[in-house]
Design a protein around this motif. Structure first.
Motif, PDB file in Angstrom:
ATOM      1  N   GLU A   6      68.790 -92.017  50.183  1.00 27.74           N
ATOM      2  CA  GLU A   6      70.044 -92.591  50.664  1.00 27.74           C
ATOM      3  C   GLU A   6      70.569 -91.861  51.898  1.00 27.74           C
ATOM      4  O   GLU A   6      71.286 -92.434  52.706  1.00 27.74           O
ATOM      5  CB  GLU A   6      71.105 -92.550  49.565  1.00 27.74           C
ATOM      6  N   ARG A  42      68.817 -90.854  54.401  1.00 26.34           N
ATOM      7  CA  ARG A  42      68.053 -91.213  55.583  1.00 26.34           C
ATOM      8  C   ARG A  42      68.812 -92.219  56.428  1.00 26.34           C
ATOM      9  O   ARG A  42      69.585 -93.028  55.924  1.00 26.34           O
ATOM     10  CB  ARG A  42      66.716 -91.836  55.186  1.00 26.34           C
ATOM     11  N   THR A  43      68.539 -92.192  57.722  1.00 26.54           N
ATOM     12  CA  THR A  43      69.143 -93.170  58.608  1.00 26.54           C
ATOM     13  C   THR A  43      68.515 -94.533  58.364  1.00 26.54           C
ATOM     14  O   THR A  43      67.421 -94.642  57.802  1.00 26.54           O
ATOM     15  CB  THR A  43      68.932 -92.793  60.084  1.00 26.54           C
ATOM     16  N   ARG A  44      69.192 -95.561  58.821  1.00 24.17           N
ATOM     17  CA  ARG A  44      68.653 -96.917  58.681  1.00 24.17           C
ATOM     18  C   ARG A  44      67.331 -97.037  59.426  1.00 24.17           C
ATOM     19  O   ARG A  44      66.383 -97.642  58.925  1.00 24.17           O
ATOM     20  CB  ARG A  44      69.681 -97.909  59.233  1.00 24.17           C
ATOM     21  N   ALA A  45      67.243 -96.451  60.617  1.00 22.12           N
ATOM     22  CA  ALA A  45      65.996 -96.499  61.387  1.00 22.12           C
ATOM     23  C   ALA A  45      64.858 -95.827  60.614  1.00 22.12           C
ATOM     24  O   ALA A  45      63.746 -96.363  60.553  1.00 22.12           O
ATOM     25  CB  ALA A  45      66.182 -95.838  62.745  1.00 22.12           C
ATOM     26  N   ALA A  46      65.134 -94.687  60.009  1.00 19.75           N
ATOM     27  CA  ALA A  46      64.103 -93.988  59.245  1.00 19.75           C
ATOM     28  C   ALA A  46      63.630 -94.817  58.058  1.00 19.75           C
ATOM     29  O   ALA A  46      62.438 -94.864  57.750  1.00 19.75           O
ATOM     30  CB  ALA A  46      64.620 -92.630  58.778  1.00 19.75           C
ATOM     31  N   ARG A  47      64.565 -95.497  57.392  1.00 22.99           N
ATOM     32  CA  ARG A  47      64.178 -96.349  56.251  1.00 22.99           C
ATOM     33  C   ARG A  47      63.310 -97.519  56.714  1.00 22.99           C
ATOM     34  O   ARG A  47      62.327 -97.872  56.060  1.00 22.99           O
ATOM     35  CB  ARG A  47      65.417 -96.847  55.520  1.00 22.99           C
ATOM     36  N   ARG A  51      63.376 -98.622  65.911  1.00 23.86           N
ATOM     37  CA  ARG A  51      64.543 -97.797  66.245  1.00 23.86           C
ATOM     38  C   ARG A  51      65.540 -98.584  67.092  1.00 23.86           C
ATOM     39  O   ARG A  51      66.751 -98.527  66.870  1.00 23.86           O
ATOM     40  CB  ARG A  51      64.104 -96.540  66.998  1.00 23.86           C
ATOM     41  N   ALA A  65      67.345-101.138  64.887  1.00 23.40           N
ATOM     42  CA  ALA A  65      68.364-100.508  64.044  1.00 23.40           C
ATOM     43  C   ALA A  65      69.594-100.131  64.861  1.00 23.40           C
ATOM     44  O   ALA A  65      70.721-100.240  64.377  1.00 23.40           O
ATOM     45  CB  ALA A  65      67.787 -99.275  63.355  1.00 23.40           C
ATOM     46  N   ALA A  66      69.387 -99.710  66.102  1.00 26.76           N
ATOM     47  CA  ALA A  66      70.511 -99.312  66.953  1.00 26.76           C
ATOM     48  C   ALA A  66      71.306-100.506  67.472  1.00 26.76           C
ATOM     49  O   ALA A  66      72.506-100.403  67.717  1.00 26.76           O
ATOM     50  CB  ALA A  66      70.005 -98.488  68.130  1.00 26.76           C
ATOM     51  N   ASP A 114      74.808-102.698  60.489  1.00 26.64           N
ATOM     52  CA  ASP A 114      74.378-102.480  59.107  1.00 26.64           C
ATOM     53  C   ASP A 114      74.958-103.584  58.237  1.00 26.64           C
ATOM     54  O   ASP A 114      76.107-103.982  58.428  1.00 26.64           O
ATOM     55  CB  ASP A 114      74.889-101.138  58.576  1.00 26.64           C
TER      56      ASP A 114
END
Length: 80
Positions: A7, A9-14, A31, A34-35, A39
């Motif tokens: 949880e 982790r960043t959204r990009a990492a997920r 990446r 996600a940016a 969300d």
């Protein structure tokens, strides 16, 4: 791995982890995605519901009794 670590982790990492790729170009695209996208709201008991925004044609998320556009902020009552 614990749920807490996942949880955090960043959204990009997920997204990169879900894609399971070592392709640098694809990882960079994820990446950027996600940016540049909002969300989603927290999942409620009915799941995540979306519709198109009548003003800017982007995604509206249902949040309780309202539809809220993630891009322009347009708000619409769920009964309309």
């Amino acid at each position: 791995m614990t749920d807490f670590v996942d949880e955090a982790r960043t959204r990009a990492a997920r997204l990169i982890r879900m894609a399971a790729t070592e392709d640098t170009r694809l990882r960079d695209q994820l990446r950027q995605y996600a940016a540049s996208t909002p969300d989603p709201p927290l999942m409620g008991s009915d799941g995540i519901q979306t519709t198109g925004c009548p003003q800017c044609r982007n995604t509206m998320w249902r949040q309780r009794d309202l539809w809220v556009c993630a891009a322009c902020g347009h708000v619409k009552d769920t009964t309309s």
